[in-house]
Scaffold this active site. Structure first.
Site, PDB file in Angstrom:
ATOM      1  N   GLU A   1      51.287  -5.259 -20.293  1.00  0.00           N
ATOM      2  CA  GLU A   1      51.394  -3.821 -20.969  1.00  0.00           C
ATOM      3  C   GLU A   1      50.187  -3.393 -21.707  1.00  0.00           C
ATOM      4  OE1 GLU A   1      54.323  -3.795 -24.293  1.00  0.00           O
ATOM      5  OE2 GLU A   1      53.663  -5.966 -24.780  1.00  0.00           O
TER       6      GLU A   1
ATOM      7  N   LEU B   1      57.022  -5.387 -24.942  1.00  0.00           N
ATOM      8  CA  LEU B   1      57.791  -4.568 -25.802  1.00  0.00           C
ATOM      9  C   LEU B   1      58.694  -3.601 -25.141  1.00  0.00           C
ATOM     10  CD1 LEU B   1      58.461  -4.528 -28.824  1.00  0.00           C
ATOM     11  CD2 LEU B   1      56.943  -2.316 -28.688  1.00  0.00           C
TER      12      LEU B   1
ATOM     13  N   LYS C   1      58.870  -6.975 -32.307  1.00  0.00           N
ATOM     14  CA  LYS C   1      57.873  -6.053 -32.610  1.00  0.00           C
ATOM     15  C   LYS C   1      57.428  -6.835 -34.035  1.00  0.00           C
ATOM     16  CE  LYS C   1      56.281  -1.271 -32.903  1.00  0.00           C
ATOM     17  NZ  LYS C   1      55.358  -1.444 -32.048  1.00  0.00           N
TER      18      LYS C   1
ATOM     19  N   TYR D   1      58.354  -4.610 -37.816  1.00  0.00           N
ATOM     20  CA  TYR D   1      57.880  -3.182 -38.263  1.00  0.00           C
ATOM     21  C   TYR D   1      58.316  -2.332 -37.077  1.00  0.00           C
ATOM     22  CZ  TYR D   1      53.863  -3.028 -34.740  1.00  0.00           C
ATOM     23  OH  TYR D   1      53.267  -2.817 -33.815  1.00  0.00           O
TER      24      TYR D   1
END
Ligand code: PDD
Length: 285
Positions: free
Chosen positions: A180, A205, A148, A33
Protein backbone atom coordinates in the site's frame (compact mmCIF):
# COMPACT_ATOMS: atom_id res chain seq x y z
CA UNK A 1 -9.05 32.43 18.57
CA UNK A 2 -6.75 29.49 19.16
CA UNK A 3 -8.04 26.05 18.29
CA UNK A 4 -9.45 23.78 20.96
CA UNK A 5 -8.08 20.29 21.67
CA UNK A 6 -9.76 17.57 23.73
CA UNK A 7 -7.63 15.69 26.29
CA UNK A 8 -9.09 13.18 28.78
CA UNK A 9 -12.48 14.75 29.36
CA UNK A 10 -11.62 18.44 28.96
CA UNK A 11 -11.26 20.99 26.17
CA UNK A 12 -8.08 23.07 26.14
CA UNK A 13 -6.61 25.86 24.08
CA UNK A 14 -4.20 24.02 21.75
CA UNK A 15 -1.18 25.64 23.46
CA UNK A 16 -2.27 24.31 26.86
CA UNK A 17 -3.14 20.72 25.83
CA UNK A 18 -0.54 18.34 27.28
CA UNK A 19 0.03 14.65 28.06
CA UNK A 20 2.59 13.10 30.40
CA UNK A 21 6.12 12.25 29.23
CA UNK A 22 5.43 8.85 30.84
CA UNK A 23 2.52 8.19 28.51
CA UNK A 24 3.04 4.88 26.69
CA UNK A 25 1.90 6.54 23.48
CA UNK A 26 4.98 8.78 23.72
CA UNK A 27 7.42 6.13 25.00
CA UNK A 28 6.36 3.04 23.01
CA UNK A 29 3.94 4.25 20.30
CA UNK A 30 1.57 2.10 22.37
CA UNK A 31 -1.44 3.81 20.85
CA UNK A 32 -3.99 3.60 18.06
CA UNK A 33 -5.63 6.38 16.08
CA UNK A 34 -8.17 7.35 13.44
CA UNK A 35 -8.40 10.17 10.94
CA UNK A 36 -11.88 11.09 9.71
CA UNK A 37 -12.55 13.56 6.91
CA UNK A 38 -14.78 16.59 7.49
CA UNK A 39 -16.68 18.00 4.50
CA UNK A 40 -19.07 20.96 4.95
CA UNK A 41 -18.77 20.36 8.68
CA UNK A 42 -19.94 16.71 8.37
CA UNK A 43 -17.90 13.66 9.37
CA UNK A 44 -17.42 11.23 6.46
CA UNK A 45 -17.97 7.49 7.20
CA UNK A 46 -17.79 8.15 10.94
CA UNK A 47 -19.25 4.81 12.04
CA UNK A 48 -16.75 2.82 9.98
CA UNK A 49 -13.85 4.80 11.49
CA UNK A 50 -15.17 4.26 15.01
CA UNK A 51 -15.60 0.58 14.38
CA UNK A 52 -11.99 0.29 13.10
CA UNK A 53 -10.79 2.17 16.19
CA UNK A 54 -12.53 -0.37 18.42
CA UNK A 55 -10.96 -3.18 16.45
CA UNK A 56 -7.47 -1.61 16.71
CA UNK A 57 -7.92 -1.31 20.50
CA UNK A 58 -8.91 -4.97 20.68
CA UNK A 59 -5.95 -6.07 18.55
CA UNK A 60 -3.39 -4.37 20.83
CA UNK A 61 -5.12 -5.80 23.93
CA UNK A 62 -6.16 -2.38 25.14
CA UNK A 63 -9.21 -3.21 27.14
CA UNK A 64 -11.23 0.00 27.00
CA UNK A 65 -14.95 0.44 26.70
CA UNK A 66 -14.85 3.46 24.42
CA UNK A 67 -18.26 5.13 24.13
CA UNK A 68 -19.56 5.73 20.61
CA UNK A 69 -22.08 8.50 21.40
CA UNK A 70 -19.63 10.35 23.63
CA UNK A 71 -16.80 10.30 21.08
CA UNK A 72 -19.14 11.38 18.28
CA UNK A 73 -20.40 14.33 20.28
CA UNK A 74 -16.86 15.42 21.27
CA UNK A 75 -15.80 15.29 17.62
CA UNK A 76 -18.89 17.29 16.54
CA UNK A 77 -18.23 19.82 19.33
CA UNK A 78 -14.64 20.32 18.20
CA UNK A 79 -15.69 20.76 14.56
CA UNK A 80 -18.10 23.49 15.69
CA UNK A 81 -15.77 25.15 18.21
CA UNK A 82 -12.92 25.20 15.68
CA UNK A 83 -15.22 26.11 12.76
CA UNK A 84 -13.94 23.32 10.52
CA UNK A 85 -15.70 23.23 7.16
CA UNK A 86 -13.19 21.06 5.29
CA UNK A 87 -10.47 19.07 7.00
CA UNK A 88 -10.16 16.24 9.47
CA UNK A 89 -10.68 15.05 13.00
CA UNK A 90 -7.86 13.06 14.62
CA UNK A 91 -8.38 10.78 17.61
CA UNK A 92 -5.65 8.93 19.44
CA UNK A 93 -6.08 6.48 22.31
CA UNK A 94 -2.96 5.40 24.19
CA UNK A 95 -2.65 2.70 26.84
CA UNK A 96 -1.98 5.44 29.38
CA UNK A 97 0.68 6.62 31.83
CA UNK A 98 3.01 4.37 33.85
CA UNK A 99 6.58 3.49 34.77
CA UNK A 100 8.59 2.81 31.62
CA UNK A 101 8.27 -0.96 31.25
CA UNK A 102 8.06 -3.09 28.10
CA UNK A 103 5.67 -5.45 29.86
CA UNK A 104 2.22 -3.89 30.11
CA UNK A 105 0.33 -7.03 31.11
CA UNK A 106 0.64 -6.60 34.86
CA UNK A 107 -0.49 -3.00 35.23
CA UNK A 108 -3.93 -1.46 35.17
CA UNK A 109 -3.74 1.66 32.99
CA UNK A 110 -6.12 4.54 32.43
CA UNK A 111 -6.14 5.20 28.67
CA UNK A 112 -5.30 8.67 27.38
CA UNK A 113 -7.63 10.15 24.74
CA UNK A 114 -6.62 13.08 22.57
CA UNK A 115 -8.84 14.55 19.86
CA UNK A 116 -8.02 17.51 17.64
CA UNK A 117 -9.09 18.96 14.31
CA UNK A 118 -7.10 20.17 11.32
CA UNK A 119 -8.25 22.43 8.53
CA UNK A 120 -7.20 20.87 5.24
CA UNK A 121 -8.23 20.99 1.62
CA UNK A 122 -9.52 17.58 0.58
CA UNK A 123 -11.69 18.40 -2.44
CA UNK A 124 -10.36 20.19 -5.54
CA UNK A 125 -6.71 19.88 -4.60
CA UNK A 126 -3.90 20.10 -7.17
CA UNK A 127 -3.12 16.46 -6.31
CA UNK A 128 -6.64 15.39 -7.19
CA UNK A 129 -6.63 17.38 -10.43
CA UNK A 130 -3.09 16.76 -11.68
CA UNK A 131 -2.15 13.46 -10.06
CA UNK A 132 0.92 12.48 -8.03
CA UNK A 133 4.29 10.86 -8.72
CA UNK A 134 5.34 7.98 -6.55
CA UNK A 135 8.41 5.83 -5.92
CA UNK A 136 8.43 2.25 -4.73
CA UNK A 137 10.38 1.42 -1.57
CA UNK A 138 11.07 -1.77 0.31
CA UNK A 139 8.48 -2.52 2.99
CA UNK A 140 10.02 -1.84 6.40
CA UNK A 141 6.95 -1.67 8.65
CA UNK A 142 5.89 -4.30 11.21
CA UNK A 143 3.70 -7.25 10.26
CA UNK A 144 0.36 -6.03 11.66
CA UNK A 145 -0.32 -3.13 9.32
CA UNK A 146 -4.05 -3.83 9.56
CA UNK A 147 -3.96 -2.22 13.03
CA UNK A 148 -3.94 1.57 12.90
CA UNK A 149 -1.17 2.22 15.43
CA UNK A 150 0.86 5.39 15.82
CA UNK A 151 4.11 3.59 14.88
CA UNK A 152 4.48 5.66 11.73
CA UNK A 153 8.24 6.21 11.48
CA UNK A 154 8.82 3.88 8.51
CA UNK A 155 5.93 5.52 6.63
CA UNK A 156 7.14 8.96 7.57
CA UNK A 157 10.70 8.17 6.42
CA UNK A 158 9.34 6.68 3.19
CA UNK A 159 7.35 9.77 2.36
CA UNK A 160 10.28 12.04 3.22
CA UNK A 161 12.62 9.95 1.02
CA UNK A 162 10.15 10.37 -1.86
CA UNK A 163 9.95 14.09 -1.23
CA UNK A 164 13.76 14.48 -1.23
CA UNK A 165 13.89 13.23 -4.81
CA UNK A 166 11.02 15.43 -5.91
CA UNK A 167 8.23 12.82 -5.76
CA UNK A 168 4.95 13.03 -3.86
CA UNK A 169 4.72 9.70 -2.07
CA UNK A 170 5.85 6.08 -1.92
CA UNK A 171 4.28 2.66 -2.37
CA UNK A 172 5.79 -0.15 -0.32
CA UNK A 173 6.86 -3.45 -1.90
CA UNK A 174 7.10 -6.78 -0.13
CA UNK A 175 8.12 -10.04 -1.85
CA UNK A 176 7.64 -8.37 -5.22
CA UNK A 177 4.10 -7.15 -4.53
CA UNK A 178 2.81 -3.68 -3.67
CA UNK A 179 1.34 -3.58 -0.17
CA UNK A 180 0.00 0.00 0.00
CA UNK A 181 1.05 3.65 0.13
CA UNK A 182 2.71 5.39 3.10
CA UNK A 183 -0.74 6.51 4.28
CA UNK A 184 -3.13 5.33 1.60
CA UNK A 185 -4.32 2.24 -0.29
CA UNK A 186 -3.01 1.56 -3.81
CA UNK A 187 -5.11 0.79 -6.90
CA UNK A 188 -4.44 0.09 -10.58
CA UNK A 189 -6.76 -0.14 -13.59
CA UNK A 190 -5.85 -2.69 -16.26
CA UNK A 191 -6.59 -3.05 -20.01
CA UNK A 192 -10.01 -4.52 -19.25
CA UNK A 193 -10.92 -1.43 -17.24
CA UNK A 194 -10.84 -3.59 -14.16
CA UNK A 195 -9.91 -1.91 -10.86
CA UNK A 196 -7.43 -3.95 -8.84
CA UNK A 197 -6.45 -3.40 -5.21
CA UNK A 198 -4.70 -5.79 -2.83
CA UNK A 199 -6.91 -8.15 -0.82
CA UNK A 200 -7.20 -7.47 2.92
CA UNK A 201 -4.80 -9.22 5.30
CA UNK A 202 -2.39 -8.33 8.12
CA UNK A 203 -0.13 -6.78 5.44
CA UNK A 204 -2.12 -3.61 4.86
CA UNK A 205 -4.65 -1.31 6.47
CA UNK A 206 -8.25 -1.96 5.49
CA UNK A 207 -8.95 1.61 4.37
CA UNK A 208 -12.43 2.99 4.96
CA UNK A 209 -12.18 4.95 1.68
CA UNK A 210 -11.04 1.74 -0.09
CA UNK A 211 -14.03 -0.10 1.26
CA UNK A 212 -16.49 2.68 0.30
CA UNK A 213 -15.02 2.89 -3.20
CA UNK A 214 -15.37 -0.88 -3.74
CA UNK A 215 -18.92 -0.69 -2.45
CA UNK A 216 -19.73 2.11 -4.91
CA UNK A 217 -18.12 0.08 -7.75
CA UNK A 218 -20.37 -2.87 -6.92
CA UNK A 219 -23.44 -0.67 -6.69
CA UNK A 220 -22.68 0.85 -10.09
CA UNK A 221 -21.78 -2.46 -11.79
CA UNK A 222 -18.13 -1.52 -12.30
CA UNK A 223 -15.49 -4.24 -12.54
CA UNK A 224 -13.09 -4.70 -9.65
CA UNK A 225 -10.85 -7.39 -8.21
CA UNK A 226 -9.13 -7.68 -4.84
CA UNK A 227 -5.73 -9.27 -5.50
CA UNK A 228 -2.00 -8.66 -5.22
CA UNK A 229 -0.20 -6.83 -8.02
CA UNK A 230 3.48 -6.30 -8.79
CA UNK A 231 5.44 -3.14 -9.45
CA UNK A 232 5.63 -4.13 -13.14
CA UNK A 233 1.85 -4.60 -13.34
CA UNK A 234 1.47 -1.18 -11.76
CA UNK A 235 3.87 0.40 -14.27
CA UNK A 236 2.07 -1.32 -17.17
CA UNK A 237 -1.37 -0.38 -15.89
CA UNK A 238 -3.53 2.06 -17.86
CA UNK A 239 -4.22 4.13 -14.77
CA UNK A 240 -3.46 4.09 -11.05
CA UNK A 241 -4.67 5.90 -7.95
CA UNK A 242 -4.63 6.04 -4.16
CA UNK A 243 -7.43 6.37 -1.62
CA UNK A 244 -7.49 7.68 1.94
CA UNK A 245 -9.68 9.77 4.22
CA UNK A 246 -7.61 12.88 3.52
CA UNK A 247 -7.22 12.32 -0.24
CA UNK A 248 -10.42 10.54 -1.27
CA UNK A 249 -9.34 9.46 -4.80
CA UNK A 250 -6.01 10.83 -6.11
CA UNK A 251 -4.53 9.75 -9.48
CA UNK A 252 -1.00 8.34 -9.72
CA UNK A 253 0.62 9.42 -13.00
CA UNK A 254 4.18 8.19 -12.51
CA UNK A 255 5.86 5.24 -10.76
CA UNK A 256 9.67 5.19 -10.32
CA UNK A 257 10.09 7.70 -13.15
CA UNK A 258 7.92 5.69 -15.61
CA UNK A 259 4.65 7.14 -16.83
CA UNK A 260 1.48 5.28 -15.85
CA UNK A 261 -0.49 5.03 -19.11
CA UNK A 262 0.00 8.34 -20.91
CA UNK A 263 1.38 10.01 -17.80
CA UNK A 264 -1.70 12.19 -17.34
CA UNK A 265 -4.88 11.78 -15.30
CA UNK A 266 -6.95 9.12 -17.07
CA UNK A 267 -10.67 9.08 -17.76
CA UNK A 268 -11.41 6.13 -15.47
CA UNK A 269 -9.82 7.72 -12.41
CA UNK A 270 -11.79 10.88 -13.14
CA UNK A 271 -14.92 8.74 -13.24
CA UNK A 272 -14.03 7.19 -9.87
CA UNK A 273 -13.39 10.60 -8.35
CA UNK A 274 -16.82 11.75 -9.51
CA UNK A 275 -18.53 8.56 -8.40
CA UNK A 276 -16.92 8.74 -4.95
CA UNK A 277 -17.85 12.40 -4.46
CA UNK A 278 -21.43 11.91 -5.66
CA UNK A 279 -21.97 8.99 -3.32
CA UNK A 280 -20.35 10.81 -0.39
CA UNK A 281 -22.49 13.93 -1.03
CA UNK A 282 -25.60 11.72 -0.94
CA UNK A 283 -24.57 10.29 2.43
CA UNK A 284 -23.92 13.75 3.86
CA UNK A 285 -27.10 15.41 2.67
N1 PDD B 1 -4.05 7.15 6.81
N2 PDD B 1 -3.09 2.70 4.53
C1 PDD B 1 -2.40 3.38 5.47
C2 PDD B 1 -1.08 2.87 5.88
C3 PDD B 1 -2.96 4.55 6.03
O1 PDD B 1 -2.25 5.22 6.96
C4 PDD B 1 -4.20 5.01 5.58
C5 PDD B 1 -4.85 6.25 6.13
C6 PDD B 1 -4.88 4.27 4.60
C7 PDD B 1 -6.24 4.66 4.09
O2 PDD B 1 -7.22 4.45 5.07
P1 PDD B 1 -8.56 5.33 5.12
O3 PDD B 1 -9.17 5.25 3.78
O4 PDD B 1 -9.39 4.67 6.17
O5 PDD B 1 -8.14 6.74 5.48
C8 PDD B 1 -4.31 3.11 4.11
C9 PDD B 1 -4.59 8.35 7.41
C10 PDD B 1 -5.31 9.23 6.47
C11 PDD B 1 -3.48 9.05 8.20
O6 PDD B 1 -2.72 8.34 8.83
O7 PDD B 1 -3.43 10.28 8.21
Amino acid sequence: MNKQVYVNGKYFDKNDAVVSVFDRGFLFADAVYEVTAVINGFLVDWKAHFSRLKNSLKEINLNFNIQEKEIFSIQKNLIEKNKIKEGLVYIQVTRGVGERDFNFSETQFKPTIVIFTQEKKILNTDRAKEGIKIVTLEEKRWKRRDIKTTQLLASSMGKSEASKIGKDDCWFIENGFITEGSSSNAFIINDNNEVITRELSHNLLGGITRSSLLHFCKKNNMKFRESKFTELEAKNANEAFITSATNFVVPVIEIDGDKVGKGVVGSHVKKFQKLYLNEIQKRLS
